[in-house]
Design a protein around this motif. Sequence first.
Motif, short mmCIF file in Angstrom:
data_model
loop_
_atom_site.label_atom_id
_atom_site.label_comp_id
_atom_site.label_asym_id
_atom_site.label_seq_id
_atom_site.Cartn_x
_atom_site.Cartn_y
_atom_site.Cartn_z
N ARG A 105 -44.03 111.32 -97.27
CA ARG A 105 -43.43 112.46 -96.55
C ARG A 105 -43.27 112.21 -95.04
O ARG A 105 -43.14 113.14 -94.26
N ASP A 108 -41.57 111.28 -91.49
CA ASP A 108 -40.23 111.48 -90.94
C ASP A 108 -39.85 110.23 -90.16
O ASP A 108 -40.23 110.08 -89.00
N MET A 129 -36.61 109.16 -89.82
CA MET A 129 -35.15 109.23 -89.75
C MET A 129 -34.65 108.34 -88.62
O MET A 129 -35.14 108.44 -87.49
N TYR A 154 -38.62 111.03 -95.29
CA TYR A 154 -37.28 111.25 -94.73
C TYR A 154 -36.87 109.98 -94.00
O TYR A 154 -37.34 109.71 -92.90
#
Length: 283
Positions: free
Chosen positions: A196, A198, A200, A218
């Motif tokens: 989980r 992040d 990006m 992500y």
Amino acid sequence: MEKKTAKNIRESLTSDCSQCFGLCCTALNIVASSDFSMNKPAGTPCMNLRSDYSCQIHSQLREKGFKGCTVFDCLGAGQVVSQVTFNGQSWRENPNIRKRMFQVFPIMEQIHEMIAYVAEVLSYDITDDLADKLRKKLKELQKLTKLDADYLLSLDLVMYRFSINELLTEASDFVRRNSIEKMQSLRNFNEYNHARADWMGKKLKGKDLRATDFRGAYLIAADMRNTDLRAVNFIGADLRDVNFSGADLSTSMFLTQMQINSAKGDVKTILPSHIHRPSHWIH
Ligand code: SF4
């Protein structure tokens, strides 16, 4: 069940649109976005769906603003609902079945997704105890695909998902732990956990990310060119526009065709045997 049989089951889960009554183009809702150039409510046929259930803009989907259609993959659920659950009756010829057929489709999609994950993990080197439990789950799931529409509509899929997810996590942790041991890494197992996360747009070009846990991460538009992603757990990860050019995904776990279709890559990307190289990676 031999590992080869499990691998064959995983590889057989591909869509055959010629045996489906355009269920993804009808049953699902479409929301206008960068992936779709229009809105469409669930249960209504797309304006581009022909009477023979083929798509009239199939060869120009991306150019016409329907990138999302080139990403979608039902893992063969569409043909099973059309030919098995409803015995080859189409919603056009028999409007009475229309509502139930469209409701069953997303349920069958979820069952096929669970079969895909369980069959895949059964093709790995895991403990006998885990393999026994997973084989039982696979049999249960395969039985579900043959049940009638009313039974399918009454299923509590959350319960199935929960028990299967626990087994998948245990099995993938086992595989990753073995990989980490073989790598003789100085990092401990927990340092490979990026579930989980992040990440990006993260720049990861050329990194050795073997055995990382990217569950539900992500990773949108991350640069993973030439990265080593063997034994990585990608279950539920958002891989839209990740650049996998030249990356090694040969033994990445739980990758789906949809995840790969939503990403970027090239002829040098090494993919697992159940994943096809998307045509938009080549042209
Ligand atoms: S554009 Fe074509 S593939 Fe996409 S939903 Fe419509 S008919 Fe189906």
